[in-house]
Enzyme design. Structure first.
Site, PDB file in Angstrom:
ATOM      1  N   ASP A 102       0.863  -1.181   0.000  1.00  0.00           N
ATOM      2  CA  ASP A 102       0.000   0.000   0.000  1.00  0.00           C
ATOM      3  C   ASP A 102       0.896   1.226   0.000  1.00  0.00           C
ATOM      4  O   ASP A 102       1.646   1.463   0.953  1.00  0.00           O
ATOM      5  CB  ASP A 102      -0.918   0.000   1.225  1.00  0.00           C
ATOM      6  CG  ASP A 102      -1.791   1.237   1.277  1.00  0.00           C
ATOM      7  OD1 ASP A 102      -2.568   1.449   0.334  1.00  0.00           O
ATOM      8  OD2 ASP A 102      -1.679   2.009   2.255  1.00  0.00           O
ATOM      9  N   GLU A 116      -1.466  -1.428  -6.179  1.00  0.00           N
ATOM     10  CA  GLU A 116      -2.665  -0.784  -6.703  1.00  0.00           C
ATOM     11  C   GLU A 116      -2.336  -0.011  -7.980  1.00  0.00           C
ATOM     12  O   GLU A 116      -1.229   0.478  -8.158  1.00  0.00           O
ATOM     13  CB  GLU A 116      -3.252   0.183  -5.671  1.00  0.00           C
ATOM     14  CG  GLU A 116      -3.961  -0.486  -4.519  1.00  0.00           C
ATOM     15  CD  GLU A 116      -4.569   0.532  -3.578  1.00  0.00           C
ATOM     16  OE1 GLU A 116      -5.794   0.576  -3.426  1.00  0.00           O
ATOM     17  OE2 GLU A 116      -3.789   1.292  -2.968  1.00  0.00           O
ATOM     18  N   ASP A 146      -3.203   1.501   6.999  1.00  0.00           N
ATOM     19  CA  ASP A 146      -2.283   1.130   5.923  1.00  0.00           C
ATOM     20  C   ASP A 146      -2.005  -0.370   5.903  1.00  0.00           C
ATOM     21  O   ASP A 146      -1.970  -0.989   4.835  1.00  0.00           O
ATOM     22  CB  ASP A 146      -0.974   1.907   6.064  1.00  0.00           C
ATOM     23  CG  ASP A 146      -1.184   3.408   5.977  1.00  0.00           C
ATOM     24  OD1 ASP A 146      -2.114   3.814   5.249  1.00  0.00           O
ATOM     25  OD2 ASP A 146      -0.445   4.164   6.632  1.00  0.00           O
TER      26      ASP A 146
END
Length: 401
Positions: free
Chosen positions: A186, A270, A352
């Site tokens: 992340d 991501e 997170d």
């Protein structure tokens, strides 16, 4: 496969003058060809081919005003036409923006193919030059005497430094041994990256460290008379400060991406829309300083060389708002909330770390190997036309007896 080695170059005054004229001719050919292309497109609606631009370059050399184009090597000029043709092909395919004009104050480059240079016993001789070009080779594992480059790129940065880039065709490296480990990442601003195993990689904030000096140098440059030597000196200081920030950022991204590729067989990240995110005026500078796009590029090519797998999940997957234990999805989660408690299972989450765990689980789902008990891979990009069910639907499906 093709790889490249970049090192510092130290041309003598005569070579610097020749290369400077070459840079100017490359810039002129690029800008003049780009203007002609745009004029033909707007006036006649016709696209210009590479053959037409090459023929135009030959005619320009025959004119009295542009006869100086024959004084430099023709290879960098032709390479500029090829690169512009590729740039327009990428633009028409929707992969890039419209090509822009080149500036004399920016980074200058000249590409030499094998017909325009000679490399023997570690000495490089470029076309239109007599003496070998001095450079410093800093790669101990590669013998420069046996180097057989297919292309040499000479560049000069805005701060005045010269560089050589050798393009080499090599065999694909052997895949790295498997470690049996997968990791979700992340990306953020406070911490550059948080992994699914709880590791936090702090954000070094390279630009913020140099921001005070950079602002002072920019103020000094703004006070100088345009075109004066003092303004040129002040401009060099600004360029050197930017170069230090860029080099520090590149070094950090290289070290971080290399360590992650060595530690894990599967890396899940991501698909961040960085271009849209930097439109936030409050966070634009901090986001740009992170270099997320470059980090993803490094991860992908290093993983390909090492035989690793990089999975990119959809940017709309609610990784921060999904409970990694039960799959409950919050309706709203503010950016300032760094910890939250799941209403379904009462688990206390770090924002997170929880997002990294969900990213890893979504990557497993996209790869077709979802372990029992993990959250779903909703909205993950996968092949096929049938969309996956939403996270809320899959959550209810798992709760049914």
């Amino acid at each position: 496969m093709r790889t490249a080695y970049r090192c510092r170059a130290y041309p003598d005054p005569e070579q610097a003058a020749i290369l400077g004229r070459t840079f100017g001719c490359v810039r002129l050919v690029w800008n003049k060809t780009l203007a002609e292309r745009a004029r033909a497109d707007h006036a006649q609606g016709k696209r210009t081919s590479y053959k037409q631009t090459d023929a135009a370059l030959t005619e320009w050399k025959k004119t009295q005003d542009l006869a100086f184009l024959s004084e430099v090597s023709s290879v960098p000029l032709q390479q500029a036409l090829r690169h512009q043709h590729t740039a327009f092909a990428n633009f028409f395919a929707g992969r890039a923006k419209y090509p822009r004009f080149k500036s004399r104050t920016g980074r200058q480059t000249a590409h030499y193919t094998r017909s325009a240079f000679r490399m023997r016993n570690g000495e490089l001789r470029l076309a239109k030059t007599t003496a070998p070009l001095a450079f410093v080779w800093s790669f101990d594992d590669v013998d420069v005497a046996g180097l057989d480059p297919t292309m040499v790129v000479v560049s000069r940065e805005p701060d005045g430094r010269w560089y050589l880039t050798f393009s080499i065709d090599t065999d694909a490296p052997a895949p790295a041994p498997l470690v049996g480990y997968a990791i979700g990442i992340d990306l953020g601003i406070k911490d550059f990256a948080v992994t699914s195993d709880g590791t936090r990689i702090p954000n070094p904030k390279h630009l913020e460290k140099k921001q005070r000096n950079l602002a002072r140098y920019q103020r000094r440059m703004a006070r100088k008379q345009p075109g004066s030597n003092n303004r040129s000196k002040a401009k060099d200081k600004v360029a050197r400060t930017h170069r230090k920030v860029r080099d520090a950022r590149q070094d950090f991204l290289h070290r971080t991406s290399t360590n992650l590729v060595r530690e894990a067989d599967t890396i899940v990240i991501e698909d961040l829309a960085v271009t849209n995110m930097v439109r936030n005026r409050a966070l634009a500078r901090a986001i740009a300083d992170c270099g997320w796009g470059e980090f993803r590029r490094m991860l992908e090519y290093k993983a390909e060389r090492a035989g690793r797998t990089v999975i990119v999940i959809d940017r709309w997957f609610p990784s921060s708002k999904t409970c990694s234990c039960c799959g409950h999805v919050l309706e709203h989660l503010s950016l300032s909330a760094r910890r939250w408690t799941c209403p379904g299972c009462r688990t206390r989450h770090d924002r997170d770390i929880n997002a990294a765990k969900n990213i890893l689980a979504a990557g497993h789902a996209a790869a077709g190997r979802l372990p029992p008990g993990d959250v779903c891979g909703a909205d993950v990009r996968r092949p096929g036309n049938t969309p996956p069910p939403t996270a809320q639907k899959q959550k209810h499906l798992r709760r049914e007896p």
